[in-house]
Design a protein around this motif. Structure first.
Motif, PDB file in Angstrom:
ATOM      1  N   ARG A 185       0.898  -1.474  -0.273  1.00 51.93           N
ATOM      2  CA  ARG A 185       0.296   0.400  -0.011  1.00 51.93           C
ATOM      3  C   ARG A 185       1.262   1.961   0.089  1.00 51.93           C
ATOM      4  NH1 ARG A 185      -3.856   0.354   4.179  1.00 51.93           N
ATOM      5  NH2 ARG A 185      -2.481  -0.164   6.193  1.00 51.93           N
ATOM      6  N   ASP A 188      -0.209   7.110   0.791  1.00 54.07           N
ATOM      7  CA  ASP A 188      -1.423   8.177   0.157  1.00 54.07           C
ATOM      8  C   ASP A 188      -2.715   7.100  -0.042  1.00 54.07           C
ATOM      9  OD1 ASP A 188      -0.936   7.023  -1.799  1.00 54.07           O
ATOM     10  OD2 ASP A 188      -0.806   9.476  -2.928  1.00 54.07           O
ATOM     11  N   TRP A 189      -3.244   6.054   0.246  1.00 59.46           N
ATOM     12  CA  TRP A 189      -4.212   4.853  -0.376  1.00 59.46           C
ATOM     13  C   TRP A 189      -4.416   4.615   0.746  1.00 59.46           C
ATOM     14  CZ3 TRP A 189      -5.555   0.004  -0.857  1.00 59.46           C
ATOM     15  CH2 TRP A 189      -6.290  -0.403  -1.296  1.00 59.46           C
ATOM     16  N   ARG A 190      -5.504   4.969   0.791  1.00 62.87           N
ATOM     17  CA  ARG A 190      -6.582   4.703   1.973  1.00 62.87           C
ATOM     18  C   ARG A 190      -8.142   3.509   1.557  1.00 62.87           C
ATOM     19  NH1 ARG A 190      -3.430   6.246   4.547  1.00 62.87           N
ATOM     20  NH2 ARG A 190      -2.519   7.613   5.307  1.00 62.87           N
ATOM     21  N   GLU A 191      -8.270   3.735   0.291  1.00 63.46           N
ATOM     22  CA  GLU A 191      -9.441   2.693   0.294  1.00 63.46           C
ATOM     23  C   GLU A 191      -9.720   1.529   0.513  1.00 63.46           C
ATOM     24  OE1 GLU A 191     -12.254   2.840  -3.931  1.00 63.46           O
ATOM     25  OE2 GLU A 191     -10.019   4.245  -3.987  1.00 63.46           O
TER      26      GLU A 191
END
Lengths: 284, 348
Positions: A185, A188-191
């Protein structure tokens, strides 16, 4: 030899009516067939079936059909450009309006009627999500006839996740969950989650009660997903998988896709995991 | 019994070559004989063993043009390419004709029929020549054939003293031979095939007994020697794996032409079973050799009917590292005998 459709190796002529960027090096190709025989052949294809797409002059290759007839006449294929793939490179260089060929629909399909009323767990890895999208679309368009829909969607990194534009509509549908995971991950990737799909699967922990799983991805993923599902209490008969074989003909003749005495193209590509486990020759 | 002298035969063949495409055994130099198109009987050799290559290429060409794509601006025209006219394969050995039984079962009889194969098959007449003996490596009699087996031919010539005994098998054969000058044998002389020494029968395990030996170490040991050179598949009368390729034919300012070719492929090739993402479920040479043999003796008969081997012996002759199908068949039978003994002991 006549041009009346008696040559099973002859593709139907189509034009490229739409191109969408789905992910890094993955595009959705929307194809409009040009004549009545082609349209008739693709009038009622089923989720899980595949077809050969021709880039005339480069070659043809088999791809899972990612559209469903209920959502329009355009045939859709999600195609990952392989750096050394002659056909996928040629397809990726086509522009709107260019001629393409389509040969199919081929192979068997997911038993969408048989699994009505059950909870469905759809497990897709990378481009393996492509033949699962018609399963998702079919359930969403006939929502009341299926139980809960759990979608587990994985890719090596977020830039390889496909059909991202549809995630909101999937999530917004009643009794439908989407869980994402990537191998690594970015900060900045929170999905979604980080880790392999098996970790995600065991964390989500779907119940095997009146449930069916449908998996597509690399062979090693299919293998470990089945092990995780066993831990969760699923039997092999509750697991549907779709396999690949890099076929050349799709009609059981060229020899390429055999696994022991079966051919992925005509005996599959959809199998119960119990069938796969009983094959003389492993798909791994 | 019908009879034809050698002179009558060559006269007839000279007549045939004027009318039709005739393929026949031809000495291409240095002792090599191949089935090749001939234009008159003097090009045919009548003294030959088994041609180096089977006759497979005349029904399933090594490179076959299936379709032509002509592109002008954004317009594409697609043309099916048709097969050539009627052809006679003269002097085909009974084992090579037997090979077509396997190809027929898959390409013609299994739906959907392959248009090119079926059409070419329909237009092909097989006039066989019985083998005067079984040669080294020949084992047709172990897989349902015989040196003088007429079953898969339209007509068979049997070399006898002073000429050929002629046996018509099908209507096609009878019609073709109507133009030949026969003599009914009336003098009471024996003009049947003389007794010939047969090679030893090799035990061939029935298709249903093969699965029990799939996981034997033997296959991997056998694979250690294999070079993955694919020769055994290309010379085989029944190996039929194919690839499709688009090849450029011509290009100009306004027109680009490609043809879609069907070309022979081989399941012994290292990347044969590689799929998307680079996964190869058959990376070991032993796995690929096993696949080839299982195709011949288990998958093919189970899925399509006929065995995928006619006992021509070419693969024994051609293998650069002496992988020997006869040795393999004997080994598998021995493994089965061991299994039978073990099972008998368990029952006791």
């Amino acid at each position: 030899m006549s041009n009346d459709g008696t040559n099973p190796m002859r593709p139907y002529l189509g034009v490229l009516a739409g191109i969408k960027e789905l992910a890094a090096d993955i595009r959705l190709f929307q194809i409009e067939l040009q004549n009545a025989t082609g349209k008739a052949a693709f009038a009622d294809y089923m989720p899980g079936q595949f077809a050969f797409v021709s880039a005339f002059g480069a070659g043809e290759a088999p791809f899972g059909i990612t559209s469903i007839p209920g959502r329009g006449e355009l045939l859709e294929f999600a195609i990952h450009r392989h750096p050394h793939g002659k056909t996928t490179n040629a397809l990726h260089s086509l522009k709107l309006g260019d001629p393409v060929g389509v040969r199919g629909p081929l192979g068997n399909w997911f038993p969408m009627d048989e699994i009505k009323g059950k909870d469905i767990i759809v497990i897709g890895g990378g481009i393996g999500g492509a033949p699962l999208r018609p399963v998702i679309s079919t359930i969403l368009d006939d929502r009341e006839n299926y139980g809960g829909l759990t979608i587990l969607w994985a890719a090596r990194n977020p830039s390889l996740l496909i059909f991202t534009e549809e995630y909101d509509s999937w999530r917004a549908t009643p009794r439908t969950d989407l869980h994402l995971t990537v191998d690594q991950r970015p900060p900045d990737w929170r999905e979604g989650n980080e880790g392999l799909i098996t970790t995600l699967l065991e964390n989500v922990g779907p119940s095997p009660k009146n449930a069916i799983t449908i998996t597509c991805g690399p062979p090693i993923m299919i293998h470990f997903v089945a092990l995780s599902l066993r831990k969760l209490g699923f039997t092999l008969d509750q697991m549907l998988v779709t396999l690949e074989g890099r076929m050349h003909c799709g009609i059981g003749k060229c020899g390429r896709c055999n696994l022991g005495d079966i051919f992925v193209c005509v005996d599959g590509p959809v199998f119960h995991h119990s069938q796969v486990a009983g094959l003389m020759e492993s798909f791994l | 019994m019908m009879f034809m002298t050698h002179d009558d035969l060559t006269t007839w063949l000279d007549h045939l070559t004027k009318e039709l495409k005739v393929i026949a055994p031809r000495d291409v130099g240095k002792g090599h004989v191949l089935y090749r198109p001939v234009t008159n009987s003097s090009e045919i050799t009548f003294d030959y063993t088994r041609p180096d290559l089977s006759a497979k290429e005349f029904l399933l060409p090594h490179t076959e043009r299936l379709m032509r794509f002509e592109k002008r601006a954004d317009q594409l025209e697609m043309h099916d390419l048709s097969c050539e006219a009627e052809q006679i394969i003269f002097g085909i050995r009974p084992c090579d004709a037997h090979g077509f039984v396997a190809l027929d079962a898959l390409f013609r009889d299994q739906e959907p029929a392959d248009a090119h194969y079926s059409q070419r098959r329909e237009m092909t007449i097989l006039v066989g020549m019985a083998c005067p003996q079984m040669w080294e490596g020949c084992f047709c009699t172990s897989v349902g054939g015989a040196p003088d087996d007429p079953s898969h031919l339209d007509a068979l010539l049997i070399p006898v003293d002073g000429g050929y005994a002629v046996q018509t098998v099908t209507d096609k054969g009878e019609k073709l031979l109507a133009s030949a000058d026969f003599k009914e044998v009336t003098d009471g002389q024996d003009r049947t095939l003389p007794e010939i020494p047969m090679n030893e029968i090799v035990p061939v395990l029935p298709p249903e007994q093969w699965p029990g030996h799939f996981d034997e170490d033997y296959w991997m040991r056998l694979g250690e020697r294999c070079l993955s050179c694919k020769l055994c598949t290309f010379i085989c009368p029944t190996c039929r794996c194919f690839d499709l390729r688009d090849e450029p034919i011509a290009s100009g300012a306004n027109l680009v032409v490609h043809e879609r070719m069907r070309v022979w492929d081989a399941c012994t090739a290292p990347n044969y079973r590689t799929i998307a993402g680079g996964h190869n479920s058959r990376p070991l040479k032993g796995q690929r050799i096993r696949n080839r043999y299982y195709c011949k003796f288990h998958y093919y008969p189970q899925d399509f009917g006929p065995l995928g081997c006619v006992g021509c012996g070419r693969c024994v002759e051609v293998c650069p590292v002496n992988i020997d199908i006869l040795e393999m068949l004997s080994t598998v039978s021995a493994m089965q005998r061991e299994l039978d003994v073990l099972e008998a002991e368990v029952e006791l």
